[in-house]
Design a protein around this motif. Structure first.
Motif, short mmCIF file in Angstrom:
data_model
loop_
_atom_site.label_atom_id
_atom_site.label_comp_id
_atom_site.label_asym_id
_atom_site.label_seq_id
_atom_site.Cartn_x
_atom_site.Cartn_y
_atom_site.Cartn_z
N ARG A 1 10.26 -5.94 -5.93
CA ARG A 1 11.04 -6.38 -7.09
C ARG A 1 12.38 -5.66 -7.14
NH1 ARG A 1 7.07 -6.60 -12.22
NH2 ARG A 1 5.60 -5.46 -10.93
N ARG A 2 12.35 -4.37 -6.81
CA ARG A 2 13.61 -3.62 -6.75
C ARG A 2 14.52 -4.22 -5.69
NH1 ARG A 2 16.03 1.55 -8.07
NH2 ARG A 2 18.20 1.00 -7.69
N ALA A 3 13.92 -4.57 -4.54
CA ALA A 3 14.70 -5.15 -3.44
C ALA A 3 15.31 -6.47 -3.86
CB ALA A 3 13.82 -5.32 -2.20
N ALA A 4 14.53 -7.27 -4.60
CA ALA A 4 15.05 -8.57 -5.05
C ALA A 4 16.21 -8.36 -6.02
CB ALA A 4 13.94 -9.37 -5.72
N GLU B 1 22.85 7.51 -5.91
CA GLU B 1 22.22 6.26 -6.34
C GLU B 1 23.21 5.31 -7.00
OE1 GLU B 1 18.27 5.47 -8.61
OE2 GLU B 1 18.66 7.63 -8.53
N ARG B 2 24.21 5.86 -7.70
CA ARG B 2 25.11 5.01 -8.48
C ARG B 2 26.19 4.36 -7.63
NH1 ARG B 2 26.52 9.76 -12.32
NH2 ARG B 2 26.29 10.63 -10.24
N THR B 3 26.53 4.97 -6.49
CA THR B 3 27.64 4.43 -5.69
C THR B 3 27.20 3.82 -4.37
OG1 THR B 3 27.97 6.63 -4.80
CG2 THR B 3 29.42 5.95 -6.63
N ALA B 4 25.94 4.05 -3.96
CA ALA B 4 25.52 3.61 -2.62
C ALA B 4 25.62 2.09 -2.47
CB ALA B 4 24.09 4.08 -2.34
N LEU B 5 25.10 1.37 -3.48
CA LEU B 5 25.12 -0.10 -3.39
C LEU B 5 26.55 -0.62 -3.35
CD1 LEU B 5 22.63 -2.42 -5.05
CD2 LEU B 5 25.02 -2.97 -5.40
N LEU B 6 27.40 -0.03 -4.18
CA LEU B 6 28.81 -0.44 -4.22
C LEU B 6 29.48 -0.18 -2.87
CD1 LEU B 6 31.00 -1.54 -6.15
CD2 LEU B 6 31.66 0.84 -6.56
N SER B 7 29.15 0.98 -2.26
CA SER B 7 29.73 1.30 -0.96
C SER B 7 29.41 0.21 0.06
CB SER B 7 29.20 2.64 -0.43
OG SER B 7 29.34 3.64 -1.39
N LEU B 8 28.15 -0.22 0.07
CA LEU B 8 27.75 -1.25 1.03
C LEU B 8 28.49 -2.56 0.77
CD1 LEU B 8 23.91 -0.81 1.55
CD2 LEU B 8 25.82 0.23 2.74
N PHE C 1 20.98 -7.55 5.33
CA PHE C 1 19.96 -6.75 6.00
C PHE C 1 20.54 -5.58 6.78
CE2 PHE C 1 17.95 -5.97 10.14
CZ PHE C 1 16.79 -5.37 9.72
N GLU C 2 21.48 -5.90 7.68
CA GLU C 2 21.90 -4.88 8.64
C GLU C 2 22.65 -3.73 7.98
OE1 GLU C 2 23.72 -7.96 10.84
OE2 GLU C 2 22.47 -7.61 12.60
N GLU C 3 23.46 -4.05 6.97
CA GLU C 3 24.25 -2.99 6.33
C GLU C 3 23.36 -1.90 5.73
OE1 GLU C 3 24.84 -6.15 6.21
OE2 GLU C 3 26.96 -6.54 6.59
N PRO C 4 22.41 -2.27 4.83
CA PRO C 4 21.54 -1.21 4.32
C PRO C 4 20.67 -0.59 5.43
CG PRO C 4 20.83 -3.36 3.49
CD PRO C 4 22.17 -3.54 4.14
N PHE C 5 20.27 -1.40 6.38
CA PHE C 5 19.38 -0.89 7.43
C PHE C 5 20.04 0.24 8.20
CE2 PHE C 5 17.39 -0.81 11.58
CZ PHE C 5 16.04 -0.86 11.27
N VAL C 6 21.30 0.05 8.61
CA VAL C 6 21.93 1.08 9.43
C VAL C 6 22.72 2.11 8.62
CG1 VAL C 6 22.05 -0.03 11.67
CG2 VAL C 6 23.73 -0.60 9.96
N MET C 7 23.11 1.77 7.40
CA MET C 7 23.94 2.72 6.63
C MET C 7 23.11 3.68 5.80
SD MET C 7 27.32 2.29 6.94
CE MET C 7 28.21 2.53 5.40
N THR C 8 22.10 3.15 5.11
CA THR C 8 21.39 3.98 4.14
C THR C 8 19.88 3.99 4.35
OG1 THR C 8 21.20 2.08 2.67
CG2 THR C 8 23.09 3.54 2.33
N GLY C 9 19.37 3.09 5.21
CA GLY C 9 17.92 2.96 5.33
C GLY C 9 17.29 2.49 4.02
N GLY C 10 18.11 1.90 3.15
CA GLY C 10 17.58 1.40 1.87
C GLY C 10 17.67 2.42 0.75
N GLY C 11 17.98 3.66 1.09
CA GLY C 11 18.01 4.72 0.10
C GLY C 11 19.37 4.82 -0.57
N PRO C 12 19.65 5.82 -1.38
CA PRO C 12 18.65 6.80 -1.84
C PRO C 12 17.73 6.20 -2.91
CG PRO C 12 20.81 7.22 -2.80
CD PRO C 12 20.99 6.10 -1.82
N LEU C 13 16.46 6.55 -2.85
CA LEU C 13 15.45 6.09 -3.82
C LEU C 13 15.46 4.57 -3.97
CD1 LEU C 13 16.06 8.79 -6.57
CD2 LEU C 13 14.10 8.66 -5.01
#
Lengths: 272, 311
Positions: free
Chosen positions: B89-92, B176-183, B252-264
């Motif tokens: 659900r978080r991923a969605a 956590e607050r900036t990781a998604l924006l960075s991607l 897919f690839e951006e989180p996979f290679v940049m953050t591994g889905g993290g942090p948290l």
């Protein structure tokens, strides 16, 4: 006239944009020539103080030449397959009447929209059961034919006159020979576009090689680089930037020479 | 009557064998030329698409890889598992954020660049066009490496530049607050060139006469953009909107290679979590998740087509 009112502002904005776009590449190239010590310095330096090839030397101490070769071989095979098989099928769809033609075309078109994520597990199961896991054919076979390629080739052959076909028949050229001897030699422009796009897609492909390759003998460049970048606690940025350069630079050079075809290819997808 | 039919039959008979012989040769050639593509396509694409759907209703796991047909049907169990999984659900949710932020930014940047380039910048047009398109051709893994380096909190270029104007830059990928924006920023940087090129092609088809007439009527530049340019490129807009949305829905690839889905799990995407389920060996669940993504892509595409048509 009305378009030229404030060209200076346009130039300034565009130039700032361009700097934002280009800087990461410049940073990569410059960084790959710096020592690890210099890379970690605060604040960072711009030009490398003592430029060194050391990062590249260390990169090729690992079998990076082999990864490079794997990437190139796979990309060439995938491109050749796409050009040949898609032009054959695309020509047949454009100019010949044969059974199941509509059905096959609709089937292929239908798969144009399906994301790779949906197919990769069954494809993986299939490759394992064919005994091809961790081999180079596993990296090639699933990409030899692609829906987009046949669509592009069909559109291209539709644009060629049908009179060539009639003329060939009157001269007694066989049906298949008409394709290979008359139509195929005219496909140069379409081949340039499709070839570049397919080669690029294969060269940059990441998910599938990551799934099927499990040993250094079959790693492609992106997989090797991704594994280096996640496999270390103390990040070796010099090595990583050199690796990134080795992946990007050949494509970048080709792009600068043939950018017209790259861009045509993307436009072609939009115009349909 | 009978003579008529025999006559017709004969006259057709003299012509028909020739035509049908040619027709047969044509059909044979068509099938032969189609054969290699069709066989490879059926084996490596069409069948996996079907099997993926079947798989999503079974309890298939990695242990069944050698016997993919000896699995039990479990109905909608995998779909229930997916919906009940808080990480999915978080991923969605994250995927929704990627779409909501990434699509408008990518399209706006692409359109802005295309409009600026279309405004007669002369020879430099080619330089800008090539420059803006350059990130599109790069490997995502290479890009990830470079951007991780650029976004370093201590000595990354981004935070160094920010410090010149007195801003204390964040720990981009670690926060956590900036990781998604960075991607998202990285993805926009990498992809806006594609939409720019397509918009450029679309803009070239806009009738300049309309612009001149509107200018004579006193319409300003912005007014002409909204009332003439935008409506003229609506088909292009739709195409870019649909393809860009599909791209971000499959992030897919951006989180996979940049953050591994993290942090948290702050940057984990639906596609990446699907890949993780595959890694855990849960093929049935992964298949269900992949099909859910596919269904969402289908719905979003349909809605966009409808919206663009009615406006």
């Amino acid at each position: 006239m009305i378009e030229q009112r404030r060209p200076v502002l346009t130039y300034i904005v565009l130039t700032v944009f361009l700097l934002l776009v280009i800087t990461p590449f410049a940073w990569m190239l410059l960084g790959s020539l710096k020592t690890q010590g210099e890379l970690l310095r605060v604040p960072p330096t711009w030009l490398p103080e003592e430029p060194t090839w050391d990062n590249f030397r260390r990169l090729f101490e690992r079998p990076f030449a082999r990864f490079f070769g794997n990437s190139a071989l796979v990309a060439v095979a995938v491109t050749a397959g796409n050009l040949l098989f898609s032009s054959m099928f695309g020509y047949a769809l454009a100019h010949l009447r044969f059974p199941f033609k509509k059905l096959l075309f609709v089937l292929v078109l239908g798969c144009l929209m399906i994301p790779g994520l949906v197919t990769f597990i069954p494809q993986y199961v299939l490759i394992v059961n064919l005994g091809l896991a961790d081999t180079l054919p596993a990296l090639i076979l699933p990409f030899l034919v692609q829906p987009f390629s046949v669509f592009l080739m069909r559109q291209f052959f539709l644009g060629l006159p049908r009179e060539l076909l009639e003329a060939g028949r009157i001269d007694g050229v066989g049906e298949i020979a008409i394709f290979f001897r008359i139509y195929l030699p005219l496909a140069g422009p379409a081949f340039a576009t499709l070839g570049i796009l397919t080669f690029l897609g294969s060269w940059n492909n990441f998910l599938w090689p990551l799934v099927v390759s499990s040993s250094e003998s079959t790693y492609t460049l992106p997989v090797a680089l991704a594994l280096i970048s996640t496999g270390q606690n103390q990040t070796d940025y010099g090595l990583l930037l050199a690796g990134a350069t080795v992946i990007v630079l050949p494509i970048l050079v080709v792009f600068l020479f043939f950018q017209r075809y790259f861009i045509q290819g993307i436009s072609a997808t939009g115009i349909k | 009557m009978s003579t008529l039919t025999t006559d017709a039959g004969r006259s057709a008979g003299t012509a028909r064998p020739r035509r049908s012989r040619r027709g047969a040769a044509e059909a044979r050639a068509g099938l032969l030329l189609a054969l290699p593509f069709v066989v490879l396509f059926l084996v490596f694409t069409a069948w996996p698409v079907l099997q993926s759907m079947i798989m999503s209703f079974t309890d298939m796991r990695i242990t069944d890889i050698r016997t993919p047909f000896a699995v039990d049907f479990v109905g909608l169990e995998n779909y229930r598992t997916a919906f009940a999984d808080p990480v999915f659900r978080r991923a969605a949710l994250n995927t929704g954020m990627f779409v909501l932020l990434g699509v408008p930014l990518t399209i706006t940047a692409g359109l802005a660049a295309a409009v600026a380039l279309n405004r007669g910048v002369g020879r430099l047009r080619a330089v800008f066009r090539v420059g803006f398109y350059t990130p599109v051709i790069t490997s995502i893994v290479a890009v990830a490496v470079v951007w991780r380096f650029l976004l370093q909190p201590e000595n990354g270029l981004v935070n160094t530049v920010l410090s010149w104007v007195g801003v204390d830059g964040p720990h981009w990928l670690g926060d956590e607050r900036t990781a998604l924006l960075s991607l998202v920023i990285m993805a926009v940087w990498r992809n806006f060139g594609t939409s720019m090129v397509i918009f450029l092609a679309g803009l070239q088809a806009v009738d300049p006469g309309l612009h001149e007439a509107a200018a004579l009527d006193g319409a300003g530049r912005w007014r002409r953009f909204v009332s003439i340019t935008l409506p003229s490129i609506r088909p292009t807009m739709l195409f870019v909107l649909v393809t860009t949305s599909i791209g971000y829905l499959q992030f897919f690839e951006e989180p996979f290679v940049m953050t591994g889905g993290g942090p948290l799990n702050a940057t984990i995407s639906a596609s990446m979590y699907t890949y993780n389920q595959f890694g855990f060996g849960n093929y049935g669940v992964a298949g269900a998740m992949a099909y859910l993504t596919f269904v969402v892509i289908g719905i979003v595409t349909l809605v966009q087509f409808r919206l663009m048509r009615e406006k």
